[in-house]
Design a protein around this motif. Sequence first.
Motif, PDB file in Angstrom:
ATOM      1  N   ASN A  20      46.395  57.529  58.780  1.00  0.00           N
ATOM      2  CA  ASN A  20      45.452  56.654  58.344  1.00  0.00           C
ATOM      3  C   ASN A  20      44.323  56.990  59.368  1.00  0.00           C
ATOM      4  OD1 ASN A  20      46.289  55.718  55.979  1.00  0.00           O
ATOM      5  ND2 ASN A  20      47.078  54.185  56.874  1.00  0.00           N
ATOM      6  N   ILE A  21      42.883  56.974  59.022  1.00  0.00           N
ATOM      7  CA  ILE A  21      41.674  56.774  59.693  1.00  0.00           C
ATOM      8  C   ILE A  21      41.703  55.433  60.503  1.00  0.00           C
ATOM      9  CG2 ILE A  21      39.043  57.485  60.137  1.00  0.00           C
ATOM     10  CD1 ILE A  21      39.979  59.530  58.020  1.00  0.00           C
ATOM     11  N   VAL A  22      41.292  54.793  61.254  1.00  0.00           N
ATOM     12  CA  VAL A  22      41.220  53.993  62.028  1.00  0.00           C
ATOM     13  C   VAL A  22      40.698  53.678  62.125  1.00  0.00           C
ATOM     14  CG1 VAL A  22      40.612  52.655  64.155  1.00  0.00           C
ATOM     15  CG2 VAL A  22      43.232  54.390  64.065  1.00  0.00           C
ATOM     16  N   GLY A  23      39.649  51.755  61.461  1.00  0.00           N
ATOM     17  CA  GLY A  23      38.657  51.444  60.299  1.00  0.00           C
ATOM     18  C   GLY A  23      37.690  51.688  59.033  1.00  0.00           C
ATOM     19  N   VAL A  24      38.752  52.452  58.575  1.00  0.00           N
ATOM     20  CA  VAL A  24      38.743  53.234  57.075  1.00  0.00           C
ATOM     21  C   VAL A  24      39.943  52.726  56.598  1.00  0.00           C
ATOM     22  CG1 VAL A  24      38.403  55.714  55.126  1.00  0.00           C
ATOM     23  CG2 VAL A  24      36.995  55.421  57.777  1.00  0.00           C
ATOM     24  N   ARG A  25      39.356  51.241  56.148  1.00  0.00           N
ATOM     25  CA  ARG A  25      40.253  50.721  54.877  1.00  0.00           C
ATOM     26  C   ARG A  25      39.768  49.798  54.111  1.00  0.00           C
ATOM     27  NH1 ARG A  25      40.576  45.250  56.557  1.00  0.00           N
ATOM     28  NH2 ARG A  25      39.536  44.243  58.124  1.00  0.00           N
ATOM     29  N   GLU A  26      40.454  49.213  53.012  1.00  0.00           N
ATOM     30  CA  GLU A  26      40.665  48.446  52.513  1.00  0.00           C
ATOM     31  C   GLU A  26      40.164  46.519  52.906  1.00  0.00           C
ATOM     32  OE1 GLU A  26      43.801  48.502  49.452  1.00  0.00           O
ATOM     33  OE2 GLU A  26      42.394  49.708  48.156  1.00  0.00           O
ATOM     34  N   ASN A  27      39.264  45.788  52.641  1.00  0.00           N
ATOM     35  CA  ASN A  27      39.391  44.150  52.664  1.00  0.00           C
ATOM     36  C   ASN A  27      39.899  43.846  51.447  1.00  0.00           C
ATOM     37  OD1 ASN A  27      37.784  44.594  55.957  1.00  0.00           O
ATOM     38  ND2 ASN A  27      36.083  46.320  53.979  1.00  0.00           N
ATOM     39  N   GLN A  28      40.277  42.699  52.041  1.00  0.00           N
ATOM     40  CA  GLN A  28      40.754  41.324  50.785  1.00  0.00           C
ATOM     41  C   GLN A  28      39.582  40.474  50.944  1.00  0.00           C
ATOM     42  OE1 GLN A  28      43.410  41.913  49.128  1.00  0.00           O
ATOM     43  NE2 GLN A  28      45.011  42.715  50.247  1.00  0.00           N
ATOM     44  N   ILE A  29      39.483  40.273  49.646  1.00  0.00           N
ATOM     45  CA  ILE A  29      38.624  39.672  48.870  1.00  0.00           C
ATOM     46  C   ILE A  29      38.969  38.380  48.346  1.00  0.00           C
ATOM     47  CG2 ILE A  29      36.374  40.378  49.821  1.00  0.00           C
ATOM     48  CD1 ILE A  29      36.397  41.414  46.887  1.00  0.00           C
ATOM     49  N   ILE A  30      38.448  36.899  48.261  1.00  0.00           N
ATOM     50  CA  ILE A  30      39.704  35.686  47.448  1.00  0.00           C
ATOM     51  C   ILE A  30      37.958  34.992  47.354  1.00  0.00           C
ATOM     52  CG2 ILE A  30      39.979  34.573  49.163  1.00  0.00           C
ATOM     53  CD1 ILE A  30      42.486  33.385  47.968  1.00  0.00           C
ATOM     54  N   GLY A  31      38.732  33.910  46.270  1.00  0.00           N
ATOM     55  CA  GLY A  31      37.691  33.756  45.455  1.00  0.00           C
ATOM     56  C   GLY A  31      38.572  32.045  44.587  1.00  0.00           C
ATOM     57  N   TYR A  32      37.215  30.944  43.917  1.00  0.00           N
ATOM     58  CA  TYR A  32      38.455  29.899  43.558  1.00  0.00           C
ATOM     59  C   TYR A  32      37.270  30.103  42.319  1.00  0.00           C
ATOM     60  CZ  TYR A  32      39.674  25.390  41.459  1.00  0.00           C
ATOM     61  OH  TYR A  32      39.023  24.674  40.577  1.00  0.00           O
ATOM     62  N   SER A  33      37.511  29.804  40.341  1.00  0.00           N
ATOM     63  CA  SER A  33      37.117  29.509  39.938  1.00  0.00           C
ATOM     64  C   SER A  33      37.593  29.163  38.896  1.00  0.00           C
ATOM     65  CB  SER A  33      36.667  30.796  38.793  1.00  0.00           C
ATOM     66  OG  SER A  33      35.315  30.389  38.079  1.00  0.00           O
ATOM     67  N   LEU A  34      37.217  28.758  36.874  1.00  0.00           N
ATOM     68  CA  LEU A  34      37.512  28.624  36.055  1.00  0.00           C
ATOM     69  C   LEU A  34      37.945  29.575  35.154  1.00  0.00           C
ATOM     70  CD1 LEU A  34      35.192  24.994  35.889  1.00  0.00           C
ATOM     71  CD2 LEU A  34      38.449  25.514  36.645  1.00  0.00           C
ATOM     72  N   VAL A  35      39.082  29.308  34.741  1.00  0.00           N
ATOM     73  CA  VAL A  35      38.936  30.617  32.909  1.00  0.00           C
ATOM     74  C   VAL A  35      39.224  29.872  32.336  1.00  0.00           C
ATOM     75  CG1 VAL A  35      40.456  31.688  31.849  1.00  0.00           C
ATOM     76  CG2 VAL A  35      41.382  31.920  33.562  1.00  0.00           C
ATOM     77  N   VAL A  36      38.392  30.357  31.279  1.00  0.00           N
ATOM     78  CA  VAL A  36      37.408  28.810  29.796  1.00  0.00           C
ATOM     79  C   VAL A  36      37.771  29.895  28.673  1.00  0.00           C
ATOM     80  CG1 VAL A  36      35.593  27.883  31.136  1.00  0.00           C
ATOM     81  CG2 VAL A  36      34.819  29.695  29.851  1.00  0.00           C
ATOM     82  N   GLY A  37      37.578  29.234  27.774  1.00  0.00           N
ATOM     83  CA  GLY A  37      37.678  29.106  25.758  1.00  0.00           C
ATOM     84  C   GLY A  37      39.301  29.911  26.085  1.00  0.00           C
ATOM     85  N   LEU A  38      40.582  28.891  26.549  1.00  0.00           N
ATOM     86  CA  LEU A  38      41.964  29.082  26.269  1.00  0.00           C
ATOM     87  C   LEU A  38      42.587  28.504  24.453  1.00  0.00           C
ATOM     88  CD1 LEU A  38      43.291  28.701  29.740  1.00  0.00           C
ATOM     89  CD2 LEU A  38      42.547  30.804  28.672  1.00  0.00           C
ATOM     90  N   LYS A  39      43.303  28.265  24.220  1.00  0.00           N
ATOM     91  CA  LYS A  39      43.835  28.072  23.142  1.00  0.00           C
ATOM     92  C   LYS A  39      45.014  26.547  23.164  1.00  0.00           C
ATOM     93  CE  LYS A  39      45.867  30.061  18.324  1.00  0.00           C
ATOM     94  NZ  LYS A  39      46.215  30.694  17.634  1.00  0.00           N
ATOM     95  N   LYS A  40      44.106  25.614  23.594  1.00  0.00           N
ATOM     96  CA  LYS A  40      45.204  24.685  24.077  1.00  0.00           C
ATOM     97  C   LYS A  40      45.936  25.083  25.177  1.00  0.00           C
ATOM     98  CE  LYS A  40      43.900  21.697  20.118  1.00  0.00           C
ATOM     99  NZ  LYS A  40      44.366  20.695  19.042  1.00  0.00           N
ATOM    100  N   THR A  41      45.720  26.049  26.013  1.00  0.00           N
ATOM    101  CA  THR A  41      46.750  26.467  26.571  1.00  0.00           C
ATOM    102  C   THR A  41      46.598  26.468  28.651  1.00  0.00           C
ATOM    103  OG1 THR A  41      46.542  28.912  26.922  1.00  0.00           O
ATOM    104  CG2 THR A  41      48.500  28.039  25.547  1.00  0.00           C
ATOM    105  N   GLY A  42      45.368  25.280  28.712  1.00  0.00           N
ATOM    106  CA  GLY A  42      45.611  25.514  30.200  1.00  0.00           C
ATOM    107  C   GLY A  42      45.385  24.474  30.539  1.00  0.00           C
ATOM    108  N   ASP A  43      44.845  23.970  31.528  1.00  0.00           N
ATOM    109  CA  ASP A  43      45.689  22.789  32.757  1.00  0.00           C
ATOM    110  C   ASP A  43      45.732  21.386  31.918  1.00  0.00           C
ATOM    111  OD1 ASP A  43      45.933  24.674  34.106  1.00  0.00           O
ATOM    112  OD2 ASP A  43      44.078  24.367  36.318  1.00  0.00           O
ATOM    113  N   GLY A  44      46.559  20.803  32.200  1.00  0.00           N
ATOM    114  CA  GLY A  44      46.338  19.744  31.603  1.00  0.00           C
ATOM    115  C   GLY A  44      45.495  18.077  31.948  1.00  0.00           C
ATOM    116  N   THR A  45      45.816  17.061  32.090  1.00  0.00           N
ATOM    117  CA  THR A  45      44.986  16.029  33.211  1.00  0.00           C
ATOM    118  C   THR A  45      45.845  15.717  34.482  1.00  0.00           C
ATOM    119  OG1 THR A  45      46.597  14.868  31.275  1.00  0.00           O
ATOM    120  CG2 THR A  45      44.297  14.376  31.004  1.00  0.00           C
ATOM    121  N   THR A  46      46.927  16.539  34.402  1.00  0.00           N
ATOM    122  CA  THR A  46      46.918  16.499  35.566  1.00  0.00           C
ATOM    123  C   THR A  46      47.493  17.204  37.275  1.00  0.00           C
ATOM    124  OG1 THR A  46      49.505  17.428  35.389  1.00  0.00           O
ATOM    125  CG2 THR A  46      50.120  15.366  34.807  1.00  0.00           C
ATOM    126  N   SER A  47      46.233  18.337  36.244  1.00  0.00           N
ATOM    127  CA  SER A  47      45.486  19.333  37.418  1.00  0.00           C
ATOM    128  C   SER A  47      44.417  18.356  37.577  1.00  0.00           C
ATOM    129  CB  SER A  47      45.642  20.655  36.854  1.00  0.00           C
ATOM    130  OG  SER A  47      46.559  20.740  36.680  1.00  0.00           O
TER     131      SER A  47
END
Length: 348
Positions: free
Chosen positions: A24-51
């Motif tokens: 590999n060529i040093v310096g030419v690489r992928e970078n990991q990225i991360i985030g937190y969010s919500l998924v909406v529009g589920l059919k009563k299969t989402g998180d319950g009140t304990t979350s």
Amino acid sequence: MKIFLLFLVISVSVYATKINDVANIVGVRENQIIGYSLVVGLKKTGDGTTSKFTLQSIANMLKSMNIDMNTIDIKSKNVAAVVVTARLKPFSRHGDKFDITVSSIGDAKSLEGGTLLMTPLKGVDGKIYALAQGPVSIGGKNERGAGSESHPTVGLVYGGGLVEREVFIDLYHQKHATLSLKESNFKNSVAVQKAINAVYNTQVAVAMDPRTIKLKKPDNKSMIEFLAEIQDIDMDYKPKNKIIINERTGTIIAGIDIEVKPIMLTHGDITIKISESATPKKPEGSIVVDDSLVIGLNENELYTKEGTTTVANLVRSLQKMGASPKDIISILETMKSAGSISAELKVI
């Protein structure tokens, strides 16, 4: 549970390959990225009140839209809290799209049919490099279709990521570059150096250690042209001898020419002695596997031609003698500990 044994024959002789395949060529690489969010529009299969974090996230989102809501009043199961992960490819430019992975962190049953809300994706330095949003696809079988079983709490958003900040890499103005071998090996490091210098008839490459090769760009080429040519150069490559063992599945993968020192071994009710000679003996009641291998069942002895006592022949012999995959794996591990096998043994 039934265990299967796969012995894959791989030759580990020196062969020609492209430098691009081993370095590999040093310096030419992928970078990991991360985030937190919500998924909406589920059919009563989402998180319950304990979350609790999901309820708090919903309340915060509604508040940003001028809707003041107490978390104890939120009863919806159509929302799930998720972590969004992705890899930012090298030289990604502003506006480029890429795929992202969405994983539930609450007690949601499924993300099927949901939509990921706009999510800032950050790097290890805390800066926002991309935004993500879009419909979540879990693939595979669901309640309305056939197909392979899916994992409903992890999904993909195809083309859902959008680059907002570029990771700048200036190669054009550089006069030097560094190659890093994917596996440390003194011979391969020197082979890369020789292959490159032979093409340019000058000392443009220097092997610094078993993994690092320093490059100096010729004056009549740009760094981009130089690296493009370097990656396409053929070289003599010798991979390390390895034996890969998966104890969960009983799978063994090894090179065909990994040598075994002549020994005597005992494992449970299996006792076997390995003997080398110019012409293998063929005692009465023996099994002739081929010209280089004879199994003496009555003597519990393997007769091999000189230079052919290998892991491949040993495994074939143990199979013929009724050894199970677990027995064979245990024998190989013990032989490695005793120094009878010089190849690297890796258990996964």
